[in-house]
Design an enzyme around this catalytic site. Structure first.
Site, short mmCIF file in Angstrom:
data_model
loop_
_atom_site.label_atom_id
_atom_site.label_comp_id
_atom_site.label_asym_id
_atom_site.label_seq_id
_atom_site.Cartn_x
_atom_site.Cartn_y
_atom_site.Cartn_z
N HIS A 236 0.94 -1.05 0.08
CA HIS A 236 -0.03 0.08 -0.05
C HIS A 236 0.91 1.08 0.02
O HIS A 236 1.89 1.24 0.64
CB HIS A 236 -1.05 0.02 1.17
CG HIS A 236 -2.39 1.05 1.05
ND1 HIS A 236 -1.85 2.32 1.15
CD2 HIS A 236 -3.41 0.72 1.10
CE1 HIS A 236 -2.96 2.85 1.13
NE2 HIS A 236 -3.99 2.02 1.09
N ARG A 257 -6.20 9.92 -1.64
CA ARG A 257 -5.77 9.99 -2.91
C ARG A 257 -6.82 10.33 -3.97
O ARG A 257 -6.94 10.91 -4.82
CB ARG A 257 -4.55 8.95 -3.47
CG ARG A 257 -3.21 9.18 -2.77
CD ARG A 257 -2.18 8.10 -3.25
NE ARG A 257 -2.71 6.69 -2.89
CZ ARG A 257 -2.85 5.53 -3.38
NH1 ARG A 257 -3.08 5.82 -4.82
NH2 ARG A 257 -3.34 4.57 -3.00
#
Lengths: 576, 114, 240
Positions: A236, A257
């Site tokens: 991740h 994001r």
């Protein structure tokens, strides 16, 4: 040596989304069945479904479609996915969301008009991630746990599986350890499900809950299960860097994001423009993690060897409304997500690979089923954010249904007491040594080794070295000495974790060496291109002497032909 | 309204009333009587007041309110300590109602001897 | 400058006749109480018993008494305690498993008695329910649904301390959530449980200890008070 004895129709290892959905479905299907759930921590309070932040991908909007979700999943997975498994995930996901809400009482976030809210995640052509704020896992696990608490389902808390018991290639039960009392339990079961989650915790910087140690995979391997895609480990992109704290690797969720947060290297450059100028920070996890890693390795990292995520331009109000959990998590460790960039690093997160299953969760061993992270093939070379918990829930439910169907014809077989005794003897050995290796020190070595040599960027030389190191670590693990008695002995459990992680690590390293290309999360600096010839699975089976035998297996492109194959074919035709 | 909610509510209402009634009681008994102020308190003056039906009504209400508040308060304390099971609570309830009833009857009967 | 802190850790069963062991741990900037325990386990005494899972404040398994206040070990920075001596004990009101790890069984016994599971009105509906913006459930519950069942409120509640029957703050909060949920069918039954004089909401003395102790900052007392109000004036809250 004394054993407790327990009889079960269905034995489930793991009580995350997959384990508990399986228990629920089996129980609803046939309430007379004796279901036993073995959970390493506290019910509903361990494992990684609990830790889900972002959410659950499901097609619920008429402007979206199953085909789109399916294509996104395959594209994200670099077409290595088992297409039937991926299609089943996509097809079942909406049904299971409805079940989570209407039968279990979860409530995911709504739009102003009362309809379900879905947020953007990376690698998706439609905003389809269902969520409850930025701590979705709590909502799911709390409601599932509440269901299990009131139903007639036996839960063994702080109890772990040690080994599966087999008879003529059939799984007939398991040797289980009650961590609190140190007592062994011999469970006889007609169907057994592995749903403990994977072994991503074997990396120095990693995100899973601490108790996860690939127990299910290791047990299944020792019993003779086949594995696929084991080279595929997801990192991740945004794990927190909190100095030497155990909190390092804990995640900041992908939705940040998705909402527009930006990544900067140590020099303040928005480095994604170099690697994926089109998608930038909304590229898939494999791409971003690798990009960050390359920046760090090139000496352009931050002070603490990471990169920075900056969400401050999104505004205080927006962040507090949409990401209160992330703001709070940062604040706990003295970081101000609202106003400043926060240092992050790629963090080992998830294993795409695992036990080879079909759409009904059968493994190659009779009586053994797998679901969730323990199973491989659904996500191919890289998993999309939001497909992980969907996988656990979808395949957990399918495993529950499938086991009930299986039981109609399955007889119960008595495990061999001698086999149980031998297995228990092996696990007890470390408690009897006068001196020996230290489990914690070896674990640190393993974590560092995997991070450095079998991590985000790999190469042949490093992988060879890693395999040598792993076999040495394996030897040393057998010589670990543990003090104290068996009851609630954390050091003993650390030693057992280590033994299991060693096996998973070896599978990952072998498989990573075998795949001579780069694809999805698997990146070889010595072979940086994808090769259409390698659009096939790597299967790990037992060589009959406890060793690993690796073979390739073709992927059946039952629904979609990968673009690279289309291009390759066009090329062939043009060339001829 | 629910049963325990009623009990709780009455405890508050009686508590509020007790503040008023106690203050009034104190005032009347110790300061208000003209004879008291003149230093000349007599049996007849007291008798005259407690024979007044209005005063009797107030005193009886005062008695019942104080009994409810006190006994229910006692019950709350006992319940808070959690030493009783369901049956114990039932016995306690009956016992407290009996004590309250006898006490109230005893108090009210006092007026009949006037 | 190198700073050491003294970690006083409660031992159960007592070790070498001592109920507490003291360890010197080097203080680091971002060191949590959980980090300190790990440091001791790895470097000084591997027999230490404690519990944790997620280590980022989501699982609720590492709650301990830190200087006599219930806290999540993973989310409490040692530095923030501003104390050279950090005393770690098991949470009160629970049986001890080992050292500072407790069994949450009493907590979940009450939790179960509050009927935590959802009772769907429309279990077979193929649609997600529409929950309007002004729905009380949407307005009042988002943070309250983040309960991680760490047991801190149960440890902090003085009524729990003297009354084994009392449902306790978290279980009442759970029932409150279900009662407010327009999709739940068991409202009547839930309300009756909460109104019980022996163990229901009326035992609460509104001391706010639960709210103060909650690591997720849930206003548990508010849930209890709202239930009390609803029992007094059923129309106010219980109308669908």
């Amino acid at each position: 040596m004394s054993f407790e004895h327990l009889d079960a129709d269905i034995l489930i290892f793991g009580a995350g989304g997959a384990g508990l959905l399986a228990a629920m479905h089996a129980h609803v299907e046939d309430p007379r069945l004796k279901i036993v759930v073995v959970v390493k921590g506290l019910l509903g309070q361990c494992g990684c479904t609990r830790m889900v932040q972002g959410g659950y991908n499901a097609v619920l909007n008429s402007a979206d479609s199953l085909e789109k979700h399916f294509h996104d999943t395959l594209k994200g997975g670099a077409y290595l996915n088992d297409q039937e498994l991926a299609w089943t995930l996509v097809e079942d996901a909406p049904r299971r969301i409805i079940e989570l809400e209407n039968q279990l009482g979860c409530l995911f976030d709504r739009n102003d008009d009362g309809t379900i809210h879905q947020k953007p995640f990376a690698g998706q052509s439609f905003d389809r991630t269902v969520h409850k704020g930025d701590l979705t896992g709590i909502e799911i696990m709390t409601n599932l746990r509440d269901y299990v608490l009131e139903e007639d389902i036996q839960v063994l808390e702080e109890t772990r599986g040690l080994d599966l018991l087999t008879r003529d290639g059939r799984v007939v039960g398991a040797l289980v350890l009650n961590i609190r009392s140190g007592q062994f339990i011999m469970v006889r079961s007609r169907a057994t499900l592995i749903a403990t989650g994977g072994g991503a915790a074997m990396y120095k910087i990693s995100s899973p809950s601490l108790e996860k140690s690939g127990d299910g995979m290791a047990m299944a391997w020792r019993a003779g299960a086949d594995f696929v895609d084991m080279e595929m480990v997801q990192f991740h992109p945004t794990g927190l860097l909190v100095g030497n704290s155990i909190a390092t690797g804990g995640l900041l969720e992908e939705g940040l994001r998705g909402a527009g947060a930006r990544l900067f290297n140590g020099r303040g450059e928005r480095f994604m423009s170099r690697y994926d100028p089109e998608r930038m920070e909304r590229a898939t996890r494999d791409v971003i993690s690798r990009s960050s890693y390359l920046e760090i390795m090139a000496g352009r990292g931050t002070e603490h060897g990471g990169v920075k995520i900056d969400a401050s331009h999104l505004g205080e109000e927006f962040l507090l409304k949409n990401f209160p959990g992330m703001v709070e998590r940062c604040a706990t460790y003295g970081f101000d997500l609202l106003h400043e960039p926060v240092e992050v690093s790629p963090s080992a997160h998830y294993q795409m690979g695992g036990i080879k299953i079909d759409v009904d969760c059968h493994s190659n061993l009779e009586g053994l089923f797998a679901a969730g992270e323990d199973a491989g093939g659904v996500h191919g070379a890289n998993r999309l954010g939001g497909n992980g918990v969907a996988d656990s829930i979808v395949y957990g439910a399918r495993a529950g249904d499938s086991m009930v169907r299986y039981l109609e014809g399955a007889r119960s077989e008595e495990p061999s007491e001698a086999q149980v005794r031998d297995l228990a003897e092996v696990w007890l050995r470390s408690l009897k040594f006068d001196r020996g290796e230290n489990a914690f020190a070896l674990r640190e070595q393993l974590d560092n080794l995997m991070w450095e040599k079998v991590g985000i960027v790999r190469n042949q030389q490093g992988l060879h070295a890693a395999l040598d190191e792993l076999s040495r670590l394996g030897e040393q693990t057998r010589l670990v000495k543990v003090s104290g008695d068996p009851a609630f002995n954390l050091e003993w459990n650390a030693a057992i974790n280590l033994a299991n992680l060693n096996i998973v690590a070896e599978m990952v390293a072998h498989s990573a060496l075998y795949r001579r290309e780069s694809r999805g999360a698997h990146y070889r600096s010595d072979l940086p291109q994808s090769d259409p010839q390698w659009l096939k699975k790597i299967l790990i089976t037992s060589d009959g002497n406890g060793g690993m035998k690796l073979v390739t297996e073709p992927i059946e492109f039952t629904r979609v032909t990968p673009p690279e194959l289309l291009h390759a074919r066009v090329g062939e035709r043009e060339g001829s | 309204m629910f049963r325990s909610a009623w009990e709780w509510y009455l405890q508050r209402v009686t508590g509020g009333l007790l503040i008023v009634l106690l203050a009034a009681h104190f005032w009347v008994e110790h300061f208000m009587t003209a004879q008291l102020r003149s230093g000349n308190l007599t049996y007849e003056a007291i008798l005259a007041r407690i024979s007044n039906p209005a005063w009797q009504a107030i005193d009886i209400a005062f008695l019942i309110i104080a009994l409810y508040h006190g006994l229910n308060g006692l019950r709350n304390i006992i319940l808070d300590y959690g030493r009783l099971e369901r049956r114990g609570v039932a016995v306690l309830n009956i016992a407290l109602v009996l004590v309250g009833a006898v006490w109230a009857w005893w108090g009210i009967m006092a007026f009949s001897r006037l | 400058m190198e700073l050491n802190i003294t970690l006083r850790v409660s031992r159960h069963p007592a070790r070498n006749g001592k109920a507490f062991d003291e360890f010197q741990v080097k203080l680091e900037e971002k060191m949590s109480v959980l980090d300190a325990l790990f440091r001791v386990q790895r470097e000084q005494d591997s027999s230490l018993g404690f519990r944790c899972s997620c280590r980022v404040g989501m699982c609720g398994t590492c709650a301990v008494y830190v200087n006599r206040i219930p806290r999540l070990a993973c989310s409490t920075l040692v530095k923030s305690l501003e104390s050279d001596v950090v005393t770690i004990e098991p949470l009160p009101h629970y049986p001890i498993v080992k050292d500072v790890a407790v069994s949450l069984e009493p907590f979940f016994e009450q939790w179960r008695r509050a009927k935590p599971a959802f009772r769907p009105r429309n279990p077979d509906s193929a649609e997600l329910a529409r929950i309007p913006k002004d729905s009380k459930y949407r307005l009042l519950t988002p943070t309250k649904r983040d309960c991680i069942t760490c047991g801190a409120c149960f440890a902090a509640c003085s009524i729990v301390g003297m009354n084994d029957h009392y449902l306790g703050p978290a279980a009442i909060n759970k029932a409150f959530l279900r009662i407010l949920d327009p999709r739940d069918a068991a409202r009547e039954e839930r309300v009756k449980i909460l109104d019980r004089s022996l163990d229901g909401v009326w035992r609460c003395h509104t001391q706010f200890n639960c709210t103060a102790a909650c690591p997720r900052n849930i206003d548990v007392t508010d849930s209890i008070v709202r239930i009390k109000r609803a029992l007094l004036w059923p129309g106010r809250l219980l109308k669908p």
